[in-house]
Design a protein around this motif. Structure first.
Motif, PDB file in Angstrom:
ATOM      1  N   LEU A   1     -35.884  -8.305 -25.927  1.00 31.81           N
ATOM      2  CA  LEU A   1     -36.023  -6.901 -25.550  1.00 31.81           C
ATOM      3  C   LEU A   1     -37.240  -6.707 -24.652  1.00 31.81           C
ATOM      4  N   THR A   2     -38.356  -7.283 -25.042  1.00 32.40           N
ATOM      5  CA  THR A   2     -39.593  -7.140 -24.275  1.00 32.40           C
ATOM      6  C   THR A   2     -39.417  -7.671 -22.857  1.00 32.40           C
ATOM      7  N   GLU A   3     -38.874  -8.870 -22.728  1.00 33.61           N
ATOM      8  CA  GLU A   3     -38.725  -9.467 -21.400  1.00 33.61           C
ATOM      9  C   GLU A   3     -37.732  -8.688 -20.531  1.00 33.61           C
ATOM     10  N   GLU A   4     -36.679  -8.169 -21.116  1.00 28.54           N
ATOM     11  CA  GLU A   4     -35.723  -7.373 -20.336  1.00 28.54           C
ATOM     12  C   GLU A   4     -36.372  -6.079 -19.838  1.00 28.54           C
ATOM     13  N   LEU A   5     -37.138  -5.425 -20.693  1.00 29.20           N
ATOM     14  CA  LEU A   5     -37.813  -4.200 -20.268  1.00 29.20           C
ATOM     15  C   LEU A   5     -38.879  -4.487 -19.204  1.00 29.20           C
ATOM     16  N   VAL A   6     -39.621  -5.570 -19.350  1.00 22.12           N
ATOM     17  CA  VAL A   6     -40.614  -5.944 -18.335  1.00 22.12           C
ATOM     18  C   VAL A   6     -39.906  -6.251 -17.019  1.00 22.12           C
TER      19      VAL A   6
END
Length: 110
Positions: A43-48
């Motif tokens: 989730l974090t990497e997709e949002l970044v």
């Protein structure tokens, strides 16, 4: 995920250089953990990735809380101003008459 994001001093703050992407990753990971997301890193990497795709290459300025509070106060001062109550506003907001006049002048010039 390491324990560094759960401490008060984050790796970005500890390095004394705030990299916006690092801060964003840390905050997203913390929010995801708080909300029980199973795959925090995904989730974090997709949002970044989406953030960088939309804002990559731009200089992004993030106002601090003090500036935001000053803007809120200025809006309240302007909304309360009736044309002849500068002293009353100064007393009620804990500012000088000159500060009230400056706020009103800045709004007029904006």
């Amino acid at each position: 995920m390491n324990n560094a994001t759960t401490r008060n001093t984050t790796p970005a703050a500890a390095a004394n250089k705030l990299d916006p992407i690092t801060v964003l990753r840390e905050e997203l990971a913390a929010a995801a953990l708080c909300h029980g997301v199973a795959r925090v890193e995904d989730l974090t990497e997709e949002l970044v990735r989406r953030y960088v795709a939309r804002l990559g290459g731009l200089n992004v300025y993030v106002r601090n809380e003090r500036v935001l509070e000053r803007e809120r106060m200025a809006k309240k001062v302007c909304a309360s101003f009736n044309g002849c109550n500068t002293r009353e506003l100064a007393r009620s907001f804990g500012l000088s008459v000159r500060q009230i006049q400056r706020i009103l002048t800045q709004v007029d010039n904006a």
